[in-house]
Design a protein around this motif. Structure first.
Motif, PDB file in Angstrom:
ATOM      1  N   THR A  72      85.368 -23.047  -1.022  1.00 34.95           N
ATOM      2  CA  THR A  72      86.686 -22.087  -0.541  1.00 34.95           C
ATOM      3  C   THR A  72      87.353 -22.876   0.505  1.00 34.95           C
ATOM      4  O   THR A  72      86.963 -23.760   0.904  1.00 34.95           O
ATOM      5  N   GLY A  73      88.490 -22.136   1.194  1.00 30.82           N
ATOM      6  CA  GLY A  73      89.115 -22.650   2.316  1.00 30.82           C
ATOM      7  C   GLY A  73      88.228 -22.686   3.602  1.00 30.82           C
ATOM      8  O   GLY A  73      88.366 -23.678   4.437  1.00 30.82           O
ATOM      9  N   GLY A  74      87.179 -21.821   3.665  1.00 33.65           N
ATOM     10  CA  GLY A  74      86.247 -21.980   4.745  1.00 33.65           C
ATOM     11  C   GLY A  74      85.066 -22.741   4.575  1.00 33.65           C
ATOM     12  O   GLY A  74      84.296 -23.209   5.537  1.00 33.65           O
ATOM     13  N   LYS A  75      84.710 -23.066   3.273  1.00 32.51           N
ATOM     14  CA  LYS A  75      83.522 -23.786   2.921  1.00 32.51           C
ATOM     15  C   LYS A  75      84.002 -24.839   2.136  1.00 32.51           C
ATOM     16  O   LYS A  75      84.252 -24.786   0.879  1.00 32.51           O
ATOM     17  N   HIS A  76      84.161 -26.068   2.507  1.00 37.05           N
ATOM     18  CA  HIS A  76      84.365 -27.366   1.700  1.00 37.05           C
ATOM     19  C   HIS A  76      83.344 -27.873   1.237  1.00 37.05           C
ATOM     20  O   HIS A  76      82.469 -28.520   1.891  1.00 37.05           O
ATOM     21  N   TYR A  88      79.169 -41.089   6.417  1.00 40.00           N
ATOM     22  CA  TYR A  88      80.146 -42.034   6.660  1.00 40.00           C
ATOM     23  C   TYR A  88      80.735 -42.395   8.129  1.00 40.00           C
ATOM     24  O   TYR A  88      81.588 -43.123   8.488  1.00 40.00           O
ATOM     25  N   ASN A  89      80.211 -41.451   8.982  1.00 40.62           N
ATOM     26  CA  ASN A  89      80.476 -41.794  10.457  1.00 40.62           C
ATOM     27  C   ASN A  89      81.998 -41.600  10.835  1.00 40.62           C
ATOM     28  O   ASN A  89      82.498 -42.222  11.420  1.00 40.62           O
ATOM     29  N   LEU A  90      82.411 -40.324  10.154  1.00 39.67           N
ATOM     30  CA  LEU A  90      83.879 -39.834  10.270  1.00 39.67           C
ATOM     31  C   LEU A  90      83.617 -38.391  11.025  1.00 39.67           C
ATOM     32  O   LEU A  90      82.701 -37.794  10.958  1.00 39.67           O
ATOM     33  N   SER A  91      84.748 -37.956  11.203  1.00 45.80           N
ATOM     34  CA  SER A  91      84.833 -36.522  11.674  1.00 45.80           C
ATOM     35  C   SER A  91      85.126 -35.567  10.621  1.00 45.80           C
ATOM     36  O   SER A  91      85.436 -35.987   9.507  1.00 45.80           O
ATOM     37  N   VAL A  92      84.784 -34.261  10.498  1.00 43.75           N
ATOM     38  CA  VAL A  92      84.755 -33.338   9.438  1.00 43.75           C
ATOM     39  C   VAL A  92      86.048 -33.132   8.940  1.00 43.75           C
ATOM     40  O   VAL A  92      86.306 -33.016   7.886  1.00 43.75           O
ATOM     41  N   THR A  93      87.073 -33.122   9.950  1.00 40.11           N
ATOM     42  CA  THR A  93      88.472 -33.000   9.787  1.00 40.11           C
ATOM     43  C   THR A  93      88.948 -34.011   8.930  1.00 40.11           C
ATOM     44  O   THR A  93      89.764 -33.919   7.799  1.00 40.11           O
ATOM     45  N   THR A  94      88.620 -35.258   9.321  1.00 46.41           N
ATOM     46  CA  THR A  94      89.098 -36.439   8.360  1.00 46.41           C
ATOM     47  C   THR A  94      88.366 -36.266   6.984  1.00 46.41           C
ATOM     48  O   THR A  94      89.304 -36.681   5.973  1.00 46.41           O
ATOM     49  N   ILE A  95      87.418 -35.903   6.822  1.00 49.49           N
ATOM     50  CA  ILE A  95      86.737 -35.902   5.499  1.00 49.49           C
ATOM     51  C   ILE A  95      87.554 -34.594   4.883  1.00 49.49           C
ATOM     52  O   ILE A  95      87.779 -34.888   3.455  1.00 49.49           O
ATOM     53  N   ARG A  96      87.832 -33.707   5.297  1.00 58.52           N
ATOM     54  CA  ARG A  96      88.552 -32.673   4.633  1.00 58.52           C
ATOM     55  C   ARG A  96      89.766 -32.992   4.180  1.00 58.52           C
ATOM     56  O   ARG A  96      90.482 -32.945   3.161  1.00 58.52           O
ATOM     57  N   GLN A 126      73.584 -33.234  -9.886  1.00 56.08           N
ATOM     58  CA  GLN A 126      73.822 -33.330  -8.636  1.00 56.08           C
ATOM     59  C   GLN A 126      74.476 -32.294  -7.822  1.00 56.08           C
ATOM     60  O   GLN A 126      75.116 -31.714  -8.721  1.00 56.08           O
ATOM     61  N   GLU A 127      73.961 -31.590  -6.694  1.00 55.19           N
ATOM     62  CA  GLU A 127      74.410 -30.374  -6.097  1.00 55.19           C
ATOM     63  C   GLU A 127      75.695 -30.874  -5.484  1.00 55.19           C
ATOM     64  O   GLU A 127      75.866 -32.204  -5.080  1.00 55.19           O
ATOM     65  N   LEU A 128      76.574 -29.988  -5.069  1.00 52.92           N
ATOM     66  CA  LEU A 128      77.654 -30.227  -4.212  1.00 52.92           C
ATOM     67  C   LEU A 128      77.257 -30.423  -2.734  1.00 52.92           C
ATOM     68  O   LEU A 128      76.142 -29.915  -2.323  1.00 52.92           O
ATOM     69  N   ILE A 129      78.020 -31.475  -1.943  1.00 54.54           N
ATOM     70  CA  ILE A 129      77.615 -31.632  -0.605  1.00 54.54           C
ATOM     71  C   ILE A 129      78.716 -31.079   0.248  1.00 54.54           C
ATOM     72  O   ILE A 129      79.968 -31.316   0.014  1.00 54.54           O
ATOM     73  N   SER A 130      78.001 -30.995   1.520  1.00 58.97           N
ATOM     74  CA  SER A 130      79.355 -30.318   2.451  1.00 58.97           C
ATOM     75  C   SER A 130      80.097 -31.498   3.022  1.00 58.97           C
ATOM     76  O   SER A 130      79.555 -32.414   3.349  1.00 58.97           O
ATOM     77  N   ALA A 131      81.192 -30.906   3.636  1.00 62.15           N
ATOM     78  CA  ALA A 131      81.958 -31.820   4.646  1.00 62.15           C
ATOM     79  C   ALA A 131      80.926 -32.292   5.980  1.00 62.15           C
ATOM     80  O   ALA A 131      81.253 -33.419   6.216  1.00 62.15           O
ATOM     81  N   ALA A 132      80.433 -31.594   6.223  1.00 57.41           N
ATOM     82  CA  ALA A 132      79.511 -31.956   7.452  1.00 57.41           C
ATOM     83  C   ALA A 132      78.515 -33.037   7.124  1.00 57.41           C
ATOM     84  O   ALA A 132      78.209 -33.915   7.785  1.00 57.41           O
ATOM     85  N   ASP A 133      77.605 -32.897   6.083  1.00 60.46           N
ATOM     86  CA  ASP A 133      76.816 -33.773   5.567  1.00 60.46           C
ATOM     87  C   ASP A 133      77.679 -35.445   5.162  1.00 60.46           C
ATOM     88  O   ASP A 133      77.189 -36.368   5.578  1.00 60.46           O
ATOM     89  N   LEU A 134      78.775 -35.171   4.659  1.00 60.12           N
ATOM     90  CA  LEU A 134      79.454 -36.393   4.424  1.00 60.12           C
ATOM     91  C   LEU A 134      80.141 -37.057   5.704  1.00 60.12           C
ATOM     92  O   LEU A 134      80.113 -38.255   5.976  1.00 60.12           O
ATOM     93  N   ALA A 135      80.452 -36.124   6.740  1.00 60.53           N
ATOM     94  CA  ALA A 135      80.753 -36.844   8.126  1.00 60.53           C
ATOM     95  C   ALA A 135      79.666 -37.435   8.513  1.00 60.53           C
ATOM     96  O   ALA A 135      79.671 -38.453   9.347  1.00 60.53           O
TER      97      ALA A 135
END
Length: 94
Positions: A65-69, A47-55, A35-44
């Protein structure tokens, strides 16, 4: 004779065996794709959560990296599906 590929996305492996007849075709090869890695935006979105909560919740498994989670989808699912709410105080009396 042609080769056809079927992609299945599931939580558990499908019950397909080598040599099994599926719709007139014989199964000759089974393999799990990495599986490929998935971004915080896709997980948000999922799961209907904010990107900050996911991070914040997945900081321990961040592979970007710090800018690309970026996260492993299986590990992220395991960490996000469990209930992390902190219940304080006594139970409500009805």
């Amino acid at each position: 004779m042609g080769i056809y590929q079927i992609t299945v996305d599931a939580d558990s492996p499908p019950q397909i065996l080598l040599g099994q007849n599926l719709g007139g075709a014989i199964v000759t090869k089974l393999e799990q794709v990495k599986q490929e890695l998935i971004s915080a935006a896709d997980l948000a979105k999922a799961y209907n959560l904010s990107v900050t909560t996911i991070r914040n919740r997945l900081a321990a498994i961040n592979q970007g990296t710090g800018g690309k989670h970026m996260y492993n989808p299986e590990m992220a699912h395991q960490m996000l599906k469990k209930d992390n709410s902190n219940k304080r105080g006594r139970k409500r009396a009805n």
